[in-house]
Design a protein around this motif. Structure first.
Motif, PDB file in Angstrom:
ATOM      1  N   GLU A 243      83.534  84.132  50.416  1.00 51.55           N
ATOM      2  CA  GLU A 243      84.462  84.975  51.177  1.00 51.55           C
ATOM      3  C   GLU A 243      85.717  84.195  51.564  1.00 51.55           C
ATOM      4  O   GLU A 243      86.193  84.252  52.699  1.00 51.55           O
ATOM      5  CB  GLU A 243      83.780  85.562  52.422  1.00 51.55           C
ATOM      6  N   ARG A 244      86.280  83.489  50.595  1.00 58.31           N
ATOM      7  CA  ARG A 244      87.482  82.690  50.811  1.00 58.31           C
ATOM      8  C   ARG A 244      88.716  83.520  50.482  1.00 58.31           C
ATOM      9  O   ARG A 244      88.784  84.138  49.423  1.00 58.31           O
ATOM     10  CB  ARG A 244      87.441  81.437  49.941  1.00 58.31           C
ATOM     11  N   PHE A 245      89.691  83.518  51.366  1.00 54.61           N
ATOM     12  CA  PHE A 245      90.888  84.327  51.142  1.00 54.61           C
ATOM     13  C   PHE A 245      91.839  83.688  50.138  1.00 54.61           C
ATOM     14  O   PHE A 245      92.227  84.313  49.155  1.00 54.61           O
ATOM     15  CB  PHE A 245      91.632  84.579  52.463  1.00 54.61           C
ATOM     16  N   LEU A 246      92.246  82.460  50.366  1.00 55.27           N
ATOM     17  CA  LEU A 246      93.258  81.831  49.513  1.00 55.27           C
ATOM     18  C   LEU A 246      92.613  80.912  48.487  1.00 55.27           C
ATOM     19  O   LEU A 246      91.818  80.040  48.830  1.00 55.27           O
ATOM     20  CB  LEU A 246      94.236  81.019  50.372  1.00 55.27           C
ATOM     21  N   VAL A 247      92.976  81.103  47.224  1.00 54.97           N
ATOM     22  CA  VAL A 247      92.509  80.232  46.145  1.00 54.97           C
ATOM     23  C   VAL A 247      93.709  79.617  45.447  1.00 54.97           C
ATOM     24  O   VAL A 247      94.579  80.328  44.940  1.00 54.97           O
ATOM     25  CB  VAL A 247      91.648  81.009  45.121  1.00 54.97           C
ATOM     26  N   LEU A 248      93.765  78.287  45.438  1.00 52.15           N
ATOM     27  CA  LEU A 248      94.827  77.543  44.773  1.00 52.15           C
ATOM     28  C   LEU A 248      94.242  76.844  43.553  1.00 52.15           C
ATOM     29  O   LEU A 248      93.078  76.440  43.557  1.00 52.15           O
ATOM     30  CB  LEU A 248      95.430  76.503  45.725  1.00 52.15           C
ATOM     31  N   THR A 249      95.059  76.681  42.533  1.00 43.88           N
ATOM     32  CA  THR A 249      94.572  76.030  41.313  1.00 43.88           C
ATOM     33  C   THR A 249      94.888  74.543  41.270  1.00 43.88           C
ATOM     34  O   THR A 249      94.385  73.832  40.407  1.00 43.88           O
ATOM     35  CB  THR A 249      95.180  76.697  40.068  1.00 43.88           C
ATOM     36  N   HIS A 250      95.729  74.070  42.201  1.00 37.07           N
ATOM     37  CA  HIS A 250      96.128  72.665  42.202  1.00 37.07           C
ATOM     38  C   HIS A 250      96.122  72.140  43.640  1.00 37.07           C
ATOM     39  O   HIS A 250      96.685  72.786  44.536  1.00 37.07           O
ATOM     40  CB  HIS A 250      97.525  72.481  41.595  1.00 37.07           C
ATOM     41  N   ALA A 251      95.517  70.994  43.840  1.00 39.68           N
ATOM     42  CA  ALA A 251      95.399  70.428  45.180  1.00 39.68           C
ATOM     43  C   ALA A 251      96.761  70.132  45.802  1.00 39.68           C
ATOM     44  O   ALA A 251      96.921  70.181  47.025  1.00 39.68           O
ATOM     45  CB  ALA A 251      94.559  69.150  45.133  1.00 39.68           C
ATOM     46  N   SER A 252      97.753  69.842  44.983  1.00 40.70           N
ATOM     47  CA  SER A 252      99.070  69.496  45.511  1.00 40.70           C
ATOM     48  C   SER A 252      99.711  70.657  46.274  1.00 40.70           C
ATOM     49  O   SER A 252     100.577  70.449  47.125  1.00 40.70           O
ATOM     50  CB  SER A 252     100.005  69.061  44.377  1.00 40.70           C
ATOM     51  N   TYR A 253      99.286  71.898  45.992  1.00 40.19           N
ATOM     52  CA  TYR A 253      99.865  73.046  46.687  1.00 40.19           C
ATOM     53  C   TYR A 253      99.476  73.053  48.162  1.00 40.19           C
ATOM     54  O   TYR A 253     100.217  73.586  48.996  1.00 40.19           O
ATOM     55  CB  TYR A 253      99.440  74.356  46.022  1.00 40.19           C
ATOM     56  N   GLU A 254      98.322  72.500  48.490  1.00 39.28           N
ATOM     57  CA  GLU A 254      97.921  72.420  49.895  1.00 39.28           C
ATOM     58  C   GLU A 254      98.913  71.543  50.663  1.00 39.28           C
ATOM     59  O   GLU A 254      99.362  71.910  51.755  1.00 39.28           O
ATOM     60  CB  GLU A 254      96.509  71.858  50.015  1.00 39.28           C
ATOM     61  N   ARG A 255      99.247  70.398  50.089  1.00 38.09           N
ATOM     62  CA  ARG A 255     100.219  69.518  50.735  1.00 38.09           C
ATOM     63  C   ARG A 255     101.587  70.200  50.828  1.00 38.09           C
ATOM     64  O   ARG A 255     102.284  70.088  51.842  1.00 38.09           O
ATOM     65  CB  ARG A 255     100.349  68.206  49.957  1.00 38.09           C
ATOM     66  N   SER A 256     101.961  70.911  49.769  1.00 34.73           N
ATOM     67  CA  SER A 256     103.260  71.581  49.757  1.00 34.73           C
ATOM     68  C   SER A 256     103.345  72.677  50.815  1.00 34.73           C
ATOM     69  O   SER A 256     104.407  72.903  51.404  1.00 34.73           O
ATOM     70  CB  SER A 256     103.534  72.171  48.374  1.00 34.73           C
ATOM     71  N   LEU A 257     102.234  73.364  51.079  1.00 34.68           N
ATOM     72  CA  LEU A 257     102.224  74.390  52.110  1.00 34.68           C
ATOM     73  C   LEU A 257     102.463  73.775  53.490  1.00 34.68           C
ATOM     74  O   LEU A 257     103.204  74.330  54.314  1.00 34.68           O
ATOM     75  CB  LEU A 257     100.893  75.142  52.103  1.00 34.68           C
ATOM     76  N   VAL A 258     101.834  72.631  53.741  1.00 30.77           N
ATOM     77  CA  VAL A 258     102.030  71.935  55.015  1.00 30.77           C
ATOM     78  C   VAL A 258     103.488  71.490  55.149  1.00 30.77           C
ATOM     79  O   VAL A 258     104.123  71.669  56.196  1.00 30.77           O
ATOM     80  CB  VAL A 258     101.081  70.732  55.134  1.00 30.77           C
ATOM     81  N   GLU A 259     104.020  70.926  54.067  1.00 29.83           N
ATOM     82  CA  GLU A 259     105.413  70.461  54.088  1.00 29.83           C
ATOM     83  C   GLU A 259     106.377  71.630  54.266  1.00 29.83           C
ATOM     84  O   GLU A 259     107.375  71.529  54.987  1.00 29.83           O
ATOM     85  CB  GLU A 259     105.717  69.710  52.791  1.00 29.83           C
ATOM     86  N   GLN A 260     106.078  72.752  53.626  1.00 33.34           N
ATOM     87  CA  GLN A 260     106.945  73.920  53.735  1.00 33.34           C
ATOM     88  C   GLN A 260     106.991  74.427  55.174  1.00 33.34           C
ATOM     89  O   GLN A 260     108.067  74.761  55.695  1.00 33.34           O
ATOM     90  CB  GLN A 260     106.450  75.031  52.799  1.00 33.34           C
ATOM     91  N   THR A 261     105.847  74.499  55.823  1.00 32.24           N
ATOM     92  CA  THR A 261     105.799  74.967  57.204  1.00 32.24           C
ATOM     93  C   THR A 261     106.600  74.052  58.123  1.00 32.24           C
ATOM     94  O   THR A 261     107.369  74.523  58.979  1.00 32.24           O
ATOM     95  CB  THR A 261     104.338  75.049  57.688  1.00 32.24           C
ATOM     96  N   ALA A 262     106.441  72.748  57.924  1.00 30.00           N
ATOM     97  CA  ALA A 262     107.168  71.792  58.756  1.00 30.00           C
ATOM     98  C   ALA A 262     108.676  71.928  58.561  1.00 30.00           C
ATOM     99  O   ALA A 262     109.453  71.891  59.526  1.00 30.00           O
ATOM    100  CB  ALA A 262     106.716  70.374  58.427  1.00 30.00           C
ATOM    101  N   THR A 263     109.101  72.105  57.325  1.00 31.71           N
ATOM    102  CA  THR A 263     110.536  72.250  57.039  1.00 31.71           C
ATOM    103  C   THR A 263     111.093  73.526  57.647  1.00 31.71           C
ATOM    104  O   THR A 263     112.193  73.541  58.212  1.00 31.71           O
ATOM    105  CB  THR A 263     110.775  72.251  55.512  1.00 31.71           C
ATOM    106  N   LEU A 264     110.347  74.622  57.545  1.00 26.81           N
ATOM    107  CA  LEU A 264     110.784  75.885  58.133  1.00 26.81           C
ATOM    108  C   LEU A 264     110.925  75.764  59.649  1.00 26.81           C
ATOM    109  O   LEU A 264     111.918  76.215  60.239  1.00 26.81           O
ATOM    110  CB  LEU A 264     109.795  76.994  57.789  1.00 26.81           C
ATOM    111  N   LEU A 265     109.945  75.164  60.293  1.00 31.39           N
ATOM    112  CA  LEU A 265     109.987  75.018  61.743  1.00 31.39           C
ATOM    113  C   LEU A 265     111.108  74.092  62.184  1.00 31.39           C
ATOM    114  O   LEU A 265     111.612  74.204  63.310  1.00 31.39           O
ATOM    115  CB  LEU A 265     108.639  74.495  62.255  1.00 31.39           C
ATOM    116  N   ASP A 266     111.520  73.222  61.267  1.00 32.39           N
ATOM    117  CA  ASP A 266     112.622  72.299  61.566  1.00 32.39           C
ATOM    118  C   ASP A 266     113.978  72.920  61.266  1.00 32.39           C
ATOM    119  O   ASP A 266     115.015  72.295  61.444  1.00 32.39           O
ATOM    120  CB  ASP A 266     112.439  71.010  60.753  1.00 32.39           C
ATOM    121  N   GLY A 267     113.963  74.158  60.752  1.00 34.78           N
ATOM    122  CA  GLY A 267     115.206  74.864  60.477  1.00 34.78           C
ATOM    123  C   GLY A 267     115.763  74.659  59.089  1.00 34.78           C
ATOM    124  O   GLY A 267     116.888  75.110  58.809  1.00 34.78           O
ATOM    125  N   GLY A 268     115.034  74.018  58.230  1.00 29.08           N
ATOM    126  CA  GLY A 268     115.536  73.736  56.897  1.00 29.08           C
ATOM    127  C   GLY A 268     115.063  74.731  55.858  1.00 29.08           C
ATOM    128  O   GLY A 268     114.275  75.639  56.142  1.00 29.08           O
TER     129      GLY A 268
END
Length: 276
Positions: A243-268
């Motif tokens: 019953e997992r909602f999100l399925v990614l095919t590459h582990a690097s996308y997990e890191r990219s999601l974290v980085e994306q959130t941080a950049t958005l919150l920083d206004g970038g």
């Protein structure tokens, strides 16, 4: 939903790639199949690859509401119900935001968004009424998580598919349904997605642009070195069971999601991930 044997799966976009891999994997689990696509030859080839289970095929343009209605009617009447719905059909169109035409967006939104919405509207109410465990898998794409250059139209359609998936999951829980939802977000996978133009309707055809062709070449190189669709099918079955909602095919996308959130919150403006 732990037990799949004896259940029924519907897979759109089943003529090849991830859709074909899902069909083969579900058949190995002992599931009956309703397979749909606009490519009759590929659909027949997929059906011929499975044995030991009941398989129905239906030519279906998922952007067409009556066609999806007919698909649902056949699945429920001839297979006795539906337990797993894979809204997997999808197309690709690259290019810059300002060069995309109304026809481009009509095609992308028709298949990638309306295809999911038609599937939800036609199948989910009847799946709820069954009052059994079940699962909806929407093939979203990593483009539904990251908006990169030359991928604006694709991202618009896939972000919408992700939003539909997330809202559906909340709605089902709110009404106490036994159904669950997975948003499948593949990146580089060895499929024919880069050749989507071959199934583009003639009335939505437009002249190819340089940026569009550049994006197609980029995608072709990406999928050529991508993961095997069978791996994606295995991950999907695991997500259904867990019953997992999100399925990614590459582990690097997990890191990219974290980085994306941080950049958005920083206004970038977040950069694209390493699509792999």
């Amino acid at each position: 939903m732990r037990e799949l044997s004896g259940k029924v799966a519907v897979v759109t976009g089943a003529s090849g790639g991830i859709g074909r891999a899902l069909a083969v994997r579900f058949a190995a689990e002992g599931m009956s199949l309703m397979l749909a696509d606009v490519d009759p030859r590929g659909l027949a080839e997929t059906a011929a690859m499975v044995s030991g289970v009941k398989v129905l095929t239906q030519m279906t343009d998922v952007s067409d509401a009556p066609a999806v209605h007919h698909l649902a009617n056949r699945a429920f009447s001839e297979l006795g119900g539906v337990h797993v719905l894979c809204n997997n059909a999808g197309v690709f169109q690259g290019g810059r935001m300002w060069t995309r035409t109304e026809e481009d967006f009509a095609w992308l939104l028709g298949v990638n968004v309306w295809g999911v919405l038609h599937g939800i509207r036609e199948f989910v109410p009847r799946m709820i009424e069954q009052d059994t465990e079940g699962h909806i898998v929407n093939s979203v794409s990593v483009a539904g998580l990251f908006a990169g250059p030359n991928l604006g139209g694709q991202a618009v359609s896939k972000y919408a598919a992700l939003a539909a998936s997330q809202s559906l999951a909340h709605d089902l829980r709110q009404v106490g349904s036994k159904l669950r939802v997975t948003a499948l977000c593949p990146g580089g996978v060895r499929t024919g997605i880069s050749r989507s133009e071959r199934v583009r309707p003639a009335d939505l055809a437009v002249a190819r642009t340089r940026d569009d062709l550049f994006s197609q070449e980029w995608l072709e190189a990406l999928v050529e070195k991508g993961v095997d669709p069978a791996e994606v099918a295995d991950a999907t079955v695991a997500a259904i069971r867990d019953e997992r909602f999100l399925v990614l095919t590459h582990a690097s996308y997990e890191r990219s999601l974290v980085e994306q959130t941080a950049t958005l919150l920083d206004g970038g403006v977040p950069g694209p991930p390493d699509y792999e």
